[in-house]
Design an enzyme around this catalytic site. Structure first.
Site, PDB file in Angstrom:
ATOM      1  N   SER A   1      -7.129   4.803  -3.358  1.00  0.00           N
ATOM      2  CA  SER A   1      -7.002   5.095  -1.930  1.00  0.00           C
ATOM      3  C   SER A   1      -5.565   4.862  -1.481  1.00  0.00           C
ATOM      4  CB  SER A   1      -7.930   4.156  -1.165  1.00  0.00           C
ATOM      5  OG  SER A   1      -7.621   4.166   0.205  1.00  0.00           O
TER       6      SER A   1
ATOM      7  N   TYR B   1     -12.146  -4.290   0.959  1.00  0.00           N
ATOM      8  CA  TYR B   1     -12.410  -3.014   0.279  1.00  0.00           C
ATOM      9  C   TYR B   1     -11.110  -2.498  -0.356  1.00  0.00           C
ATOM     10  CZ  TYR B   1     -12.361   2.034  -0.121  1.00  0.00           C
ATOM     11  OH  TYR B   1     -12.142   3.305  -0.578  1.00  0.00           O
TER      12      TYR B   1
ATOM     13  N   LYS C   1      -9.551  -1.853  -4.492  1.00  0.00           N
ATOM     14  CA  LYS C   1      -8.895  -0.664  -5.062  1.00  0.00           C
ATOM     15  C   LYS C   1      -7.578  -1.059  -5.730  1.00  0.00           C
ATOM     16  CE  LYS C   1     -11.959   2.316  -4.022  1.00  0.00           C
ATOM     17  NZ  LYS C   1     -12.771   2.884  -5.086  1.00  0.00           N
TER      18      LYS C   1
HETATM   19  P1  NAD Z   1     -20.103   7.389  -1.333  1.00  0.00           P
HETATM   20  O1  NAD Z   1     -20.618   6.085  -0.883  1.00  0.00           O
HETATM   21  O2  NAD Z   1     -20.647   8.627  -0.705  1.00  0.00           O
HETATM   22  O3  NAD Z   1     -20.260   7.531  -2.911  1.00  0.00           O
HETATM   23  C1  NAD Z   1     -20.210   6.414  -3.774  1.00  0.00           C
HETATM   24  C2  NAD Z   1     -21.429   6.514  -4.700  1.00  0.00           C
HETATM   25  O4  NAD Z   1     -21.402   5.412  -5.615  1.00  0.00           O
HETATM   26  C3  NAD Z   1     -22.758   6.429  -3.939  1.00  0.00           C
HETATM   27  O5  NAD Z   1     -23.589   7.508  -4.335  1.00  0.00           O
HETATM   28  C4  NAD Z   1     -23.341   5.084  -4.358  1.00  0.00           C
HETATM   29  O6  NAD Z   1     -24.757   5.107  -4.380  1.00  0.00           O
HETATM   30  C5  NAD Z   1     -22.724   4.897  -5.734  1.00  0.00           C
HETATM   31  N1  NAD Z   1     -22.576   3.504  -6.165  1.00  0.00           N
HETATM   32  C6  NAD Z   1     -22.027   2.470  -5.482  1.00  0.00           C
HETATM   33  N2  NAD Z   1     -22.044   1.358  -6.238  1.00  0.00           N
HETATM   34  C7  NAD Z   1     -22.611   1.701  -7.429  1.00  0.00           C
HETATM   35  C8  NAD Z   1     -22.903   0.983  -8.609  1.00  0.00           C
HETATM   36  N3  NAD Z   1     -22.635  -0.320  -8.729  1.00  0.00           N
HETATM   37  N4  NAD Z   1     -23.473   1.640  -9.639  1.00  0.00           N
HETATM   38  C9  NAD Z   1     -23.766   2.968  -9.534  1.00  0.00           C
HETATM   39  N5  NAD Z   1     -23.529   3.690  -8.436  1.00  0.00           N
HETATM   40  C10 NAD Z   1     -22.935   3.056  -7.392  1.00  0.00           C
HETATM   41  O7  NAD Z   1     -18.510   7.345  -1.170  1.00  0.00           O
HETATM   42  P2  NAD Z   1     -17.426   8.501  -1.325  1.00  0.00           P
HETATM   43  O8  NAD Z   1     -16.821   8.737   0.002  1.00  0.00           O
HETATM   44  O9  NAD Z   1     -17.987   9.643  -2.089  1.00  0.00           O
HETATM   45  O10 NAD Z   1     -16.350   7.740  -2.191  1.00  0.00           O
HETATM   46  C11 NAD Z   1     -16.286   7.850  -3.607  1.00  0.00           C
HETATM   47  C12 NAD Z   1     -15.201   6.917  -4.117  1.00  0.00           C
HETATM   48  O11 NAD Z   1     -13.957   7.256  -3.499  1.00  0.00           O
HETATM   49  C13 NAD Z   1     -15.444   5.447  -3.792  1.00  0.00           C
HETATM   50  O12 NAD Z   1     -15.003   4.663  -4.877  1.00  0.00           O
HETATM   51  C14 NAD Z   1     -14.572   5.222  -2.579  1.00  0.00           C
HETATM   52  O13 NAD Z   1     -14.186   3.885  -2.442  1.00  0.00           O
HETATM   53  C15 NAD Z   1     -13.391   6.118  -2.891  1.00  0.00           C
HETATM   54  N6  NAD Z   1     -12.633   6.523  -1.695  1.00  0.00           N
HETATM   55  C16 NAD Z   1     -13.292   7.115  -0.653  1.00  0.00           C
HETATM   56  C17 NAD Z   1     -12.584   7.468   0.489  1.00  0.00           C
HETATM   57  C18 NAD Z   1     -13.301   8.094   1.669  1.00  0.00           C
HETATM   58  O14 NAD Z   1     -12.732   8.122   2.750  1.00  0.00           O
HETATM   59  N7  NAD Z   1     -14.506   8.641   1.508  1.00  0.00           N
HETATM   60  C19 NAD Z   1     -11.208   7.233   0.558  1.00  0.00           C
HETATM   61  C20 NAD Z   1     -10.560   6.645  -0.525  1.00  0.00           C
HETATM   62  C21 NAD Z   1     -11.288   6.301  -1.654  1.00  0.00           C
HETATM   63  C1  UD1 Z   2     -10.292   3.816   6.777  1.00  0.00           C
HETATM   64  C2  UD1 Z   2     -10.058   2.448   6.194  1.00  0.00           C
HETATM   65  C3  UD1 Z   2      -9.476   2.592   4.787  1.00  0.00           C
HETATM   66  C4  UD1 Z   2     -10.388   3.478   3.940  1.00  0.00           C
HETATM   67  C5  UD1 Z   2     -10.625   4.812   4.649  1.00  0.00           C
HETATM   68  C6  UD1 Z   2     -11.613   5.666   3.894  1.00  0.00           C
HETATM   69  C7  UD1 Z   2      -9.622   0.846   8.003  1.00  0.00           C
HETATM   70  C8  UD1 Z   2      -8.597  -0.009   8.657  1.00  0.00           C
HETATM   71  N1  UD1 Z   2      -9.152   1.652   7.024  1.00  0.00           N
HETATM   72  O1  UD1 Z   2      -9.061   4.519   6.852  1.00  0.00           O
HETATM   73  O2  UD1 Z   2      -9.359   1.313   4.186  1.00  0.00           O
HETATM   74  O3  UD1 Z   2      -9.785   3.722   2.667  1.00  0.00           O
HETATM   75  O4  UD1 Z   2     -11.135   4.579   5.968  1.00  0.00           O
HETATM   76  O5  UD1 Z   2     -12.911   5.151   3.983  1.00  0.00           O
HETATM   77  O6  UD1 Z   2     -10.795   0.809   8.328  1.00  0.00           O
HETATM   78  N2  UD1 Z   2     -10.701   6.375  14.677  1.00  0.00           N
HETATM   79  C9  UD1 Z   2     -11.035   6.415  16.008  1.00  0.00           C
HETATM   80  N3  UD1 Z   2     -12.355   6.297  16.341  1.00  0.00           N
HETATM   81  C10 UD1 Z   2     -13.347   6.145  15.421  1.00  0.00           C
HETATM   82  C11 UD1 Z   2     -12.990   6.110  14.050  1.00  0.00           C
HETATM   83  C12 UD1 Z   2     -11.658   6.215  13.713  1.00  0.00           C
HETATM   84  O7  UD1 Z   2     -10.173   6.549  16.872  1.00  0.00           O
HETATM   85  O8  UD1 Z   2     -14.527   6.028  15.795  1.00  0.00           O
HETATM   86  C13 UD1 Z   2      -9.284   6.555  14.307  1.00  0.00           C
HETATM   87  C14 UD1 Z   2      -8.673   5.397  13.530  1.00  0.00           C
HETATM   88  O9  UD1 Z   2      -8.131   4.445  14.383  1.00  0.00           O
HETATM   89  C15 UD1 Z   2      -7.615   6.145  12.690  1.00  0.00           C
HETATM   90  C16 UD1 Z   2      -8.245   7.535  12.441  1.00  0.00           C
HETATM   91  O10 UD1 Z   2      -9.231   7.686  13.457  1.00  0.00           O
HETATM   92  O11 UD1 Z   2      -6.448   6.334  13.431  1.00  0.00           O
HETATM   93  C17 UD1 Z   2      -8.906   7.667  11.087  1.00  0.00           C
HETATM   94  O12 UD1 Z   2      -9.816   6.579  10.911  1.00  0.00           O
HETATM   95  P1  UD1 Z   2     -10.799   6.475   9.647  1.00  0.00           P
HETATM   96  O13 UD1 Z   2     -11.518   7.758   9.473  1.00  0.00           O
HETATM   97  O14 UD1 Z   2     -11.610   5.230   9.811  1.00  0.00           O
HETATM   98  O15 UD1 Z   2      -9.794   6.346   8.410  1.00  0.00           O
HETATM   99  P2  UD1 Z   2      -8.610   5.296   8.147  1.00  0.00           P
HETATM  100  O16 UD1 Z   2      -8.458   4.334   9.242  1.00  0.00           O
HETATM  101  O17 UD1 Z   2      -7.398   6.073   7.774  1.00  0.00           O
END
Ligand code: NAD
Ligand code: UD1
Length: 339
Positions: free
Chosen positions: A125, A150, A154
């Protein structure tokens, strides 16, 4: 074409990546404990691609299940999505996050080593970057201490994987630093399905649009940005999914561990998201300004030149596609995969 193990493949990004893998001719085995997803996403993956995948319901912490998978399939590489991602929960229950995300990743790479599988793509991330860096963020900038547990998991897993690949040159690892994944599959049948009140902006906006939430709270309007609201780099989940295929290709004949930013390189404010959503989808999004959220930075967007040059990856979708596709998914599935 090769057989890929996708941990967390039933989740938001994982399920979209399964579609692209199957469409590219790969075979796919998914390991997911369904802690934040449902098997319905994989049913839809198979319907949309008209291809089958193998699903194993289980935990990455379970060595027996991992060994069983590696013994019963000729896995060539692993894409590791499985992890917990709720920032607030990670503050309340740090051990749950350390165990699942850090110990879980160690458990996975131990099983990979036993099975002599050394190619790995890891979901990292942009949160690993030091807050003092000024956007556009590039991969040579220093990492810092993430503001939440969280993000900390990472960073730790990135560092563990880097050290592992230095100690044992058989490893070939891609760290993909995602910016802000949004959007959904064009079919409107797959998308993000958060449980409870969404923490992230885009699912909150679509739930306001569909009438599940009254109005959007915009966290802070006094940042030093174009309109005072936070600026992020939103990336379409299908572009993100394709980055994993490019990373797999890159890793086939490479050694070591390397990080790539996966973002569009464009910063976009919260107000721009709300206004563009209204324009593209013709739906009013009521909002109020509320105080800044703890741990937020004003601006975060990527320099994606390394991914473009080295992975041959190029984002295809713009903001309007992201917002139209997010809405298409939400309006067709007001209650996500429960519908
Ligand atoms: P998600 O929660 O939709 O998908 C994660 C999946 O992993 C889920 O299906 C969950 O059931 C499974 N899981 C969790 N722990 C597990 C375990 N111990 N064993 C087996 N399965 C397990 O999330 P996502 O948005 O698809 O994210 C996928 C990956 O990307 C995650 O590692 C997340 O941290 C990372 N990531 C997501 C974002 C975002 O904004 N969505 C941003 C940066 C990084
Ligand atoms: C957040 C997490 C980050 C994580 C990422 C993906 C925090 C501080 N950071 O990032 O660690 O990797 O999600 O899961 O939580 N916002 C609003 N109203 C809302 C929601 C969000 O104004 O209800 C704003 C936030 O202040 C930000 C932007 O929207 O400026 C994006 O927010 P969000 O989608 O939560 O992502 P990040 O903050 O970038």
């Amino acid at each position: 074409m090769s057989k890929i193990l996708v941990t967390g493949g039933a989740g938001y990004i994982g399920s979209h990546t399964c579609i692209e893998l199957l469409n590219a001719g790969h075979e796919v085995v998914v390991l997911d404990n369904l802690s934040n997803s449902s098997e319905e996403s994989l049913t839809r993956v198979q319907a949309l691609t008209a291809k089958k995948l193998d699903f194993v319901e289980g935990d990455i912490l379970d060595q027996h299940i991992l060994d069983h998978i590696f013994h019963s399939h000729r896995i060539e590489a692993v894409i590791h999505f499985a992890g917990l991602k709720a920032v607030g929960e990670s503050q309340q229950e740090p051990l749950k996050y350390f165990d699942n995300n850090i110990s879980g990743s160690i458990s996975l790479v131990k099983a990979m080593e036993r099975a002599q599988v050394f190619k790995l793509v890891f979901s990292s991330s942009a949160t690993v970057y030091d807050e003092a860096n000024v956007s556009p963020l590039n991969e040579d900038m220093p990492t810092g201490m993430p503001t939440n547990n969280y993000g900390y998991t990472k960073l730790i897993v990135e560092q563990l994987l880097q050290k592992l690949s230095i100690a044992d040159t058989r490893w070939s690892i891609a760290l993909l630093r995602y910016f802000n994944p949004v959007g959904a599959h064009k079919s409107g049948q797959m998308g993000e399905d958060p449980q409870g009140i969404p923490n992230n902006l885009m699912p909150y906006v679509t739930q306001v649009a569909v009438g599940r939430r009254e109005k959007l709270s915009i966290f802070g309007n006094d940042y030093d940005t174009i309109d005072g609201t936070g600026v992020r780099d939103y990336i379409h989940v299908v572009d993100l999914a394709n980055a994993h295929l490019c990373a797999l290709n890159n890793r086939l004949n490479a050694q070591g561990c390397r990080a790539w930013n996966i973002g569009t390189g464009n910063g976009c404010s919260v107000l721009e998201i709300a206004k563009t959503f209204e324009k593209v989808n013709g739906i009013h999004i009521p909002f109020e300004f509320s105080p800044r959220r703890a741990g937020d930075v004003a601006t975060s967007f990527a320099n994606n030149a390394r991914a473009v040059a080295e992975l041959g990856w190029q984002p295809q979708y713009g903001l309007e596609d992201m917002l139209a596709d997010s809405w298409n998914w939400q309006k067709n599935n007001p209650n996500g995969y429960q519908d």
